[in-house]
Design an enzyme around this catalytic site. Sequence first.
Site, short mmCIF file in Angstrom:
data_model
loop_
_atom_site.label_atom_id
_atom_site.label_comp_id
_atom_site.label_asym_id
_atom_site.label_seq_id
_atom_site.Cartn_x
_atom_site.Cartn_y
_atom_site.Cartn_z
N GLY A 49 -2.24 -1.16 -8.72
CA GLY A 49 -1.09 -0.30 -8.94
C GLY A 49 -0.03 -0.46 -7.89
N LYS A 50 0.18 -1.70 -7.41
CA LYS A 50 1.12 -1.92 -6.31
C LYS A 50 2.40 -2.62 -6.75
CE LYS A 50 -2.65 -2.31 -2.93
NZ LYS A 50 -3.33 -3.19 -1.94
N VAL A 51 2.28 -3.58 -7.68
CA VAL A 51 3.46 -4.34 -8.09
C VAL A 51 3.50 -4.46 -9.61
CG1 VAL A 51 3.49 -5.71 -5.95
CG2 VAL A 51 2.33 -6.61 -7.97
N ASP A 99 0.80 -1.23 0.00
CA ASP A 99 0.00 0.00 0.00
C ASP A 99 0.84 1.28 0.00
OD1 ASP A 99 -2.41 -1.28 -0.13
OD2 ASP A 99 -2.87 -1.15 2.00
#
Length: 360
Positions: free
Chosen positions: A316-318, A272
């Site tokens: 949209g984290k990894v 996050d």
Amino acid sequence: MSTETLNHVVTELSPAERQRKAELLSTLVEHIDITSFDARPIIDGMSKMSFTSRDLARATAIYNQMLQDPDCTIFLVIAGSTSAGGCMDLYAELVRNNMVDGIVATGASIVDMDFFEGLGHKHYQALEVPDDDTLRSLLIDRIYDTYIDEEALQQTDHTIGEIANTLEPRGYSSREFIREMGKYLVEHGKKDNSLVKLAYEHDVPIFCPAFVDSSAGFGLVKHQVDRAKAGQPYMMLDAIADFRELTEIKIKAGTTGLLMIGGGVPKNFIQDTVVCAEILGHHDVEVHKYAVQITVADVRDGACSSSTLQEAASWGKVNTGIEQMVFAEAGSVMPLLASDAYHRGHWKTRAKRAWGKLFA
């Protein structure tokens, strides 16, 4: 927990119960030493196989890519009981050899397992498992086939309270408090190969977003209750500061890689940071470039531990390009991954990040 209460617990058991307890707590868990064997031939062989073997080989290759990337900050993310089960020295070795730059973990991994052993206590193999009511009567706690002495755990609670009593009464991030725990172990600890102690010495920050969900909680509650009764101010944990500090590291680090054991809160917390950075106006922040997760969870548990790294990309984290899920019990595969990376030696030329100094 006060000394008086601890003494009361100690005197509860009869001589016969003491003897029975000693019998059950007679075989130590011995933590694996990744420097003592070279797993590279095994991983190389697994890369030519299928199923979980090939997944593990690819995950190991990705971790080695993280170590080789001169711009990559590596986060070790730990949930579950692998530390108590024999991986404690493995994680410590990663810190000792500059193979990770930050840690996000459950409170249990850091307090009940590592700090606990740093104080000189031990975990034990459960060679027999009587009914759990019997274990309770003998003041023995059970994690699957591993035993913990409840009396020693209560001493750990008491030590956490003692540390809190020495601090200025204000809000602290878990990183800040765990650093105080590391300082305590440097001065009073009984084990050199402690993750908490080594992280303090190498300026590797440790974050526990659910810190009080551990033995730390009992000691900190007692600290606050005792101070309140005396009409004195007390220290507090600031969970928002945790998120802010970890996001600050992510923003400054740029390229990042995740080595995740288990899932749950630590996994979500580190992922996050990308979204949080965007909320703060850093729209150019990179998603986590590399990601490895070792877990036994699947979609049937309906929890965050089972969400795949591909799913995390939708948030949209990894990065979906350099990630690998390994569905295996981490204690059975992490020694191979870590030993392979240790013996390939890419860590020897890595720059030391020392992110802990960011908050000095």
